[in-house]
Write a protein that holds these residues in place. Sequence first.
Motif, PDB file in Angstrom:
ATOM      1  N   GLN A   1     -33.816   9.236  -8.621  1.00 24.10           N
ATOM      2  CA  GLN A   1     -32.920   8.287  -9.269  1.00 24.10           C
ATOM      3  C   GLN A   1     -33.690   7.202 -10.008  1.00 24.10           C
TER       4      GLN A   1
ATOM      5  N   ALA B   1     -28.926  12.345 -12.600  1.00 24.59           N
ATOM      6  CA  ALA B   1     -30.266  11.908 -12.208  1.00 24.59           C
ATOM      7  C   ALA B   1     -31.342  12.788 -12.830  1.00 24.59           C
TER       8      ALA B   1
ATOM      9  N   GLY C   1     -26.286  11.805 -10.057  1.00 23.99           N
ATOM     10  CA  GLY C   1     -26.992  10.553  -9.764  1.00 23.99           C
ATOM     11  C   GLY C   1     -26.082   9.363  -9.947  1.00 23.99           C
TER      12      GLY C   1
END
Length: 237
Positions: free
Chosen positions: A77, A180, A200
């Motif tokens: 992330q 992500a 994400g």
Amino acid sequence: MFAADPEELLRGQRMYAKATATVNRLLEEAREAEHLTSVAEEKAREAWYRLDARTAELARIKRGIETKLDAARWSLQAQADRSAASGQCSGSVPLPQTEFPEGSAWVTPVQRYTLSAGFDSAGARWANRHTGQDFAVGIGSPVRSIGAGRVVSVSCGGGFGMQIVVQHNDGWYSQYAHLASVTVDQGDRVRTGQWLGQAGTTGNSTGPHLHFEVRLTPDFGSAVDPVSWLRNRGVWL
């Protein structure tokens, strides 16, 4: 004691001796059974202690794996946040995928999820109404194409963060946002159920989830209710 003659007395003695032997044998068998039960109980206790220790060890290993996975997710992330902040995607990183849904023209964009914010809902997070359907999933969860088509854009930055738009064979478009990572590039052909990236919380996001839209065009502002759209194609959320 009440025998009337010696022969009757001897018969009584023999019967008493036989009864005594039987009782003694039964007592011995009972003692042996008690001993075997005690041994079995001790073995069971030892096995339980070993099982308890093994369970504790497995729980410790599981906690260690979960800690490492959580650290890996947030590392992924953090890299995605840097890409989104710069407005430049770092490029696709293919994930190995060998299985695809069989006999399905359309599928859900994620396999395991909890539905959160729905289409056209209102809230302080959005300037206007919500334009898609949110799927609450963990960071790193595979995001897949709802149908066959071609990737028309892969972009980073802005409110949607890292996002992908796919044009499907019937002319409709689908969008996958707040990713992500991405596993495809612009221009790639994709199959139904093919992984496009990992979920994400990039962009304007308060927590890990997939923002999903179905659009008439590739552009923002042309979205329709994706839940109804998928239901009409046999996919129920």
